[in-house]
Design an enzyme around this catalytic site. Structure first.
Site, PDB file in Angstrom:
ATOM      1  N   ASP A 126       2.880  -1.777  -3.994  1.00 30.58           N
ATOM      2  CA  ASP A 126       3.614  -1.302  -5.177  1.00 30.58           C
ATOM      3  C   ASP A 126       2.911  -0.078  -5.770  1.00 30.58           C
ATOM      4  O   ASP A 126       1.717   0.144  -5.539  1.00 30.58           O
ATOM      5  CB  ASP A 126       3.654  -2.399  -6.255  1.00 30.58           C
ATOM      6  CG  ASP A 126       4.401  -3.630  -5.792  1.00 30.58           C
ATOM      7  OD1 ASP A 126       5.245  -3.491  -4.881  1.00 30.58           O
ATOM      8  OD2 ASP A 126       4.126  -4.718  -6.326  1.00 30.58           O
TER       9      ASP A 126
HETATM   10  N1  URA Z   1       2.360  -8.128  -3.431  1.00 35.55           N
HETATM   11  C1  URA Z   1       2.775  -7.520  -4.553  1.00 35.55           C
HETATM   12  O1  URA Z   1       3.351  -8.139  -5.425  1.00 35.55           O
HETATM   13  N2  URA Z   1       2.564  -6.198  -4.669  1.00 35.55           N
HETATM   14  C2  URA Z   1       1.923  -5.456  -3.736  1.00 35.55           C
HETATM   15  O2  URA Z   1       1.726  -4.248  -3.913  1.00 35.55           O
HETATM   16  C3  URA Z   1       1.473  -6.118  -2.573  1.00 35.55           C
HETATM   17  C4  URA Z   1       1.704  -7.459  -2.447  1.00 35.55           C
END
Ligand code: URA
Length: 233
Positions: free
Chosen positions: A101
């Site tokens: 993310d």
């Molecule tokens: N899980 C998440 O919620 N976000 C990420 O960036 C990676 C794994």
């Protein structure tokens, strides 16, 4: 590989051009002029032609320390992408293997090898990813047990695969999962009534984020690191 062959296969130059350039001191091996067209170049040597490093064409594998604020996409109209952080030719061929993310930091693998990418992202391949997770509330024993059992996330057909947790503090854990569902870690903790405040990926399979890489920096994977992904069936 012989130096003249090495250069002609990695560039548009003919063997005749290459021989001329070698004899006329345009080529360096590990920083030293090499005038021998039959010199044998080994894998760990750096070949330069007129100051430019020349590499053999082939699949490329990189690890990047992703900072916050970057998206794991090849193009984005609003935000800078992790690909923007690479100073590499032919960037349009590169793909991100396992997205993070925008507000997550840590290890991102980037490649132009589609099968290798698939081995990382396919749940069938059981490629483990480890995250350092900081939470708003303390973690209880029930959450640890529930994660090991598998969590039913909203909108998903099946429970998550077993996840293991190593407690660092009451609200900090090392979490290992082998899938990469959309916002998986955040959704798992949300299902347990908690909230992720900081998320950092430390490893993918046997590949650990290199501690020498600062946020925004990257390097090529070693052959051993790249092969550690493709060794599984
Ligand atoms: N899980 C998440 O919620 N976000 C990420 O960036 C990676 C794994």
């Amino acid at each position: 590989m012989r130096l003249d062959k090495y250069l002609s296969s990695a560039t548009d130059l003919s063997r005749t051009d290459v021989k001329y350039l070698i004899r006329n001191k345009h080529v360096l091996i590990d920083g030293e002029i090499c005038k021998s067209i039959s010199f044998h170049v080994s894998d760990d040597q750096t070949v330069e032609l007129d100051g430019e490093v020349i590499e053999q064409p082939g699949p490329r594998y990189f690890m990047l320390h992703k900072p916050k604020g970057y998206v794991c996409a090849t193009k984005d109209s609003e935000h800078p992408t992790v690909i923007d952080l690479l100073d590499e030719p032919n960037k349009e061929k590169l793909q991100v293997a396992g997205r993070l993310d925008i507000d997550t930091t840590g290890l991102v693998l980037i490649t132009d090898d589609g099968q290798w990418n698939h081995a990382i992202t396919s749940p069938k391949r059981d490629c483990k990813k480890q995250y350092h997770v900081t939470l708003i509330s303390n973690i209880d024993e029930q959450t640890v047990a529930d994660f090991e059992e598998g969590i039913q996330l909203r909108g998903e057909e099946r429970k998550t695969l077993p996840a293991t947790m190593e407690m660092l503090y009451k609200n900090e854990v090392l979490l290992t999962i082998s899938e990469g569902k959309y916002h998986q870690v955040k959704r798992m903790f949300a299902a347990a009534g908690n909230k992720v405040s900081d998320l950092h990926r430390k490893s993918i399979g046997a590949i650990d984020l290199d501690p020498d890489l600062n946020e925004g920096e990257y390097r090529r994977l070693t052959a051993t690191e790249a092969q550690s992904i493709s060794e599984k069936p």
